[in-house]
Design a protein around this motif. Sequence first.
Motif, mmCIF file in Angstrom:
data_model
loop_
_atom_site.group_PDB
_atom_site.id
_atom_site.type_symbol
_atom_site.label_atom_id
_atom_site.label_comp_id
_atom_site.label_asym_id
_atom_site.label_seq_id
_atom_site.Cartn_x
_atom_site.Cartn_y
_atom_site.Cartn_z
ATOM 1 N N GLU A 1 0.827 -1.208 0.000
ATOM 2 C CA GLU A 1 0.000 0.000 0.000
ATOM 3 C C GLU A 1 0.859 1.254 0.000
ATOM 4 N N PHE A 2 0.199 2.375 -0.329
ATOM 5 C CA PHE A 2 0.776 3.697 -0.151
ATOM 6 C C PHE A 2 0.154 4.310 1.092
ATOM 7 N N ILE A 3 0.965 5.003 1.864
ATOM 8 C CA ILE A 3 0.461 5.854 2.938
ATOM 9 C C ILE A 3 0.980 7.251 2.621
ATOM 10 N N TRP A 4 0.085 8.208 2.501
ATOM 11 C CA TRP A 4 0.529 9.551 2.125
ATOM 12 C C TRP A 4 -0.207 10.607 2.939
ATOM 13 N N GLU A 5 0.459 11.770 2.976
ATOM 14 C CA GLU A 5 -0.071 12.906 3.716
ATOM 15 C C GLU A 5 0.331 14.182 2.989
ATOM 16 N N LYS A 6 -0.611 15.100 2.864
ATOM 17 C CA LYS A 6 -0.337 16.403 2.250
ATOM 18 C C LYS A 6 -0.233 17.438 3.355
ATOM 19 N N GLN A 7 0.898 18.181 3.362
ATOM 20 C CA GLN A 7 1.100 19.271 4.307
ATOM 21 C C GLN A 7 1.462 20.504 3.494
ATOM 22 N N GLY A 8 0.467 21.360 3.263
ATOM 23 C CA GLY A 8 0.696 22.551 2.448
ATOM 24 C C GLY A 8 1.033 22.154 1.019
ATOM 25 N N GLN A 9 2.207 22.571 0.556
ATOM 26 C CA GLN A 9 2.654 22.271 -0.810
ATOM 27 C C GLN A 9 3.513 21.006 -0.852
ATOM 28 N N ASN A 10 3.637 20.308 0.249
ATOM 29 C CA ASN A 10 4.460 19.097 0.323
ATOM 30 C C ASN A 10 3.576 17.866 0.456
ATOM 31 N N ILE A 11 3.935 16.813 -0.295
ATOM 32 C CA ILE A 11 3.236 15.542 -0.225
ATOM 33 C C ILE A 11 4.246 14.495 0.200
ATOM 34 N N PHE A 12 3.998 13.858 1.334
ATOM 35 C CA PHE A 12 4.890 12.821 1.854
ATOM 36 C C PHE A 12 4.260 11.459 1.587
ATOM 37 N N VAL A 13 5.054 10.560 0.983
ATOM 38 C CA VAL A 13 4.541 9.239 0.609
ATOM 39 C C VAL A 13 5.446 8.159 1.182
ATOM 40 N N GLU A 14 4.837 7.124 1.729
ATOM 41 C CA GLU A 14 5.535 5.902 2.108
ATOM 42 C C GLU A 14 4.996 4.794 1.213
ATOM 43 N N THR A 15 5.894 4.030 0.610
ATOM 44 C CA THR A 15 5.528 2.923 -0.268
ATOM 45 C C THR A 15 5.847 1.631 0.470
ATOM 46 N N TRP A 16 4.822 0.854 0.788
ATOM 47 C CA TRP A 16 4.985 -0.334 1.621
ATOM 48 C C TRP A 16 4.867 -1.608 0.802
ATOM 49 N N GLY A 17 5.774 -2.530 1.082
ATOM 50 C CA GLY A 17 5.732 -3.863 0.512
ATOM 51 C C GLY A 17 5.518 -4.871 1.617
ATOM 52 N N LYS A 18 5.303 -6.118 1.206
ATOM 53 C CA LYS A 18 5.170 -7.186 2.195
ATOM 54 C C LYS A 18 5.799 -8.452 1.640
ATOM 55 N N VAL A 19 6.227 -9.309 2.558
ATOM 56 C CA VAL A 19 6.771 -10.612 2.187
ATOM 57 C C VAL A 19 6.057 -11.660 3.022
ATOM 58 N N SER A 20 5.651 -12.721 2.369
ATOM 59 C CA SER A 20 4.960 -13.805 3.049
ATOM 60 C C SER A 20 5.939 -14.572 3.924
ATOM 61 N N LEU A 21 5.548 -14.796 5.163
ATOM 62 C CA LEU A 21 6.375 -15.571 6.086
ATOM 63 C C LEU A 21 5.922 -17.024 6.152
ATOM 64 N N LYS A 22 4.772 -17.322 5.582
ATOM 65 C CA LYS A 22 4.208 -18.669 5.646
ATOM 66 C C LYS A 22 4.466 -19.481 4.382
ATOM 67 N N SER A 23 4.757 -18.817 3.272
ATOM 68 C CA SER A 23 4.958 -19.538 2.012
ATOM 69 C C SER A 23 6.255 -20.332 2.051
ATOM 70 N N THR A 24 6.158 -21.572 1.647
ATOM 71 C CA THR A 24 7.363 -22.407 1.572
ATOM 72 C C THR A 24 7.880 -22.475 0.142
ATOM 73 N N ILE A 25 7.000 -22.211 -0.810
ATOM 74 C CA ILE A 25 7.410 -22.215 -2.216
ATOM 75 C C ILE A 25 7.095 -20.839 -2.797
ATOM 76 N N CYS A 26 8.130 -20.170 -3.284
ATOM 77 C CA CYS A 26 7.963 -18.851 -3.887
ATOM 78 C C CYS A 26 8.505 -18.905 -5.303
ATOM 79 N N SER A 27 7.809 -18.248 -6.224
ATOM 80 C CA SER A 27 8.290 -18.245 -7.607
ATOM 81 C C SER A 27 9.661 -17.581 -7.681
ATOM 82 N N ASP A 28 10.430 -18.026 -8.621
ATOM 83 C CA ASP A 28 11.796 -17.519 -8.805
ATOM 84 C C ASP A 28 11.757 -16.332 -9.755
ATOM 85 N N ALA A 29 11.342 -15.175 -9.236
ATOM 86 C CA ALA A 29 11.205 -13.983 -10.068
ATOM 87 C C ALA A 29 11.478 -12.747 -9.230
ATOM 88 N N LEU A 30 12.173 -11.790 -9.836
ATOM 89 C CA LEU A 30 12.378 -10.503 -9.176
ATOM 90 C C LEU A 30 11.065 -9.726 -9.229
#
Length: 135
Positions: free
Chosen positions: A69-98
């Motif tokens: 997800e994105f988490i963002w906030e606008k403060q005046g003329q500034n926009i602050f964005v956080e770009t969040w990723g996740k990784v599965s901790l339960k998967s035992t088989i993951c595709s071999d792809a970047l």
Amino acid sequence: MKIIRYLLIAGLLIYFSGHFFSCQKDEDYRYFLVQVDSVYISEPVRANQSFEVEFFGYIGHNGCYSFHEFIWEKQGQNIFVETWGKVSLKSTICSDALVYLNGVKLKFLFEQPGSYKLSIKQPDGTFLEQQFQVE
């Protein structure tokens, strides 16, 4: 005295029911800030018209990684964005792809023309910044 005991019991029941039945953290995933390499802002950007910002960067080294997800906030003329990723901790088989952001889009609408600054927080605490004009 009975009233105090009943209030105490009622309070404990409310506390424990909230504790056991409330939403729990998703322990199947680990969440992290994504390293954003670049952004693309479609031009021209006009006031009162929505526009999209596309994000590019590396998320992870196999298919267990994904954009969250994105988490963002606008403060005046500034926009602050956080770009969040996740990784599965339960998967035992993951595709071999970047896994990359590949232009994941975030939509904005600004009512006032002017000069704005997009600041994207990076995992190391620095910011990737880009200026843009709203006409």
